[in-house]
Design an enzyme around this catalytic site. Sequence first.
Site, short mmCIF file in Angstrom:
data_model
loop_
_atom_site.label_atom_id
_atom_site.label_comp_id
_atom_site.label_asym_id
_atom_site.label_seq_id
_atom_site.Cartn_x
_atom_site.Cartn_y
_atom_site.Cartn_z
N ASP A 74 0.79 -1.16 0.02
CA ASP A 74 -0.07 -0.07 -0.10
C ASP A 74 0.93 1.28 -0.04
O ASP A 74 0.51 2.31 0.36
CB ASP A 74 -1.03 -0.07 1.30
CG ASP A 74 -0.32 -0.10 2.45
OD1 ASP A 74 1.18 -0.32 2.58
OD2 ASP A 74 -0.98 0.55 3.64
N GLU A 141 -2.68 0.42 -4.16
CA GLU A 141 -3.91 0.06 -3.56
C GLU A 141 -5.09 1.16 -4.00
O GLU A 141 -4.78 2.34 -4.24
CB GLU A 141 -3.72 -0.04 -1.84
CG GLU A 141 -4.88 -0.22 -1.32
CD GLU A 141 -4.97 -0.08 0.07
OE1 GLU A 141 -5.08 -0.81 1.08
OE2 GLU A 141 -4.66 1.05 0.46
#
Length: 214
Positions: A74, A141
């Site tokens: 992420d 992400e």
Amino acid sequence: MRDELQRFLLPYRFGLQEVATKIDILRDEFLYLHDYNPIEHVSSRVKSPDSLVEKIARKGVDPDFDAIRAKITDIAGIRITTSFTADAYRLFDLLTAQSDLTVRRVKDYIAQPKPNGYKSLHAIVGVPVFLSTGPVEVPVEVQFRTIAMDFWASLEHKIYYKYAKQVPSDLVAELKDAADSAALLDERMERLHRELHGGQRRLEAGSDDRVVVV
């Protein structure tokens, strides 16, 4: 070390730009061809070197770029806020259907909310970035959530930050109750939207790794 981290983060910035461009194209197409914009807001970020170092330490990841690349997915993130739940799923389907993207992982917290009431659809996608040294696939992400979900998540984050994650139990209960109220509001507004526009779409949410709009 900071200079090395900045160089390491460059492909993530480029990958984020690639995904953001795809989302912009979808938004413009909807506006021009369908006279409807399912996207209310888009925000994005690449973790700062300090934030990345903090997460490396917190997760116990080896301070090695290959390990960081494999364990932390992420680093680059983009959030798409929609008016309605159906639009969140629809945009997910349209984005992940693009042939140059690879879907690595999906977590459907809309169909299966977290115990605290958190709702959002998360996907890790791999996007190709063509550098002077050759192509690399960068994980990004992507989060899809409604305005109500986003408002709740923002408030929850501020409360947990204020209390250093030691939130009093009565506030935790109120947050869960607020999440339930936000979910009911989403359902009500989507029902009104369908009635107003005569929509025929039916939403189906499956397991964590499969969502379908029919």
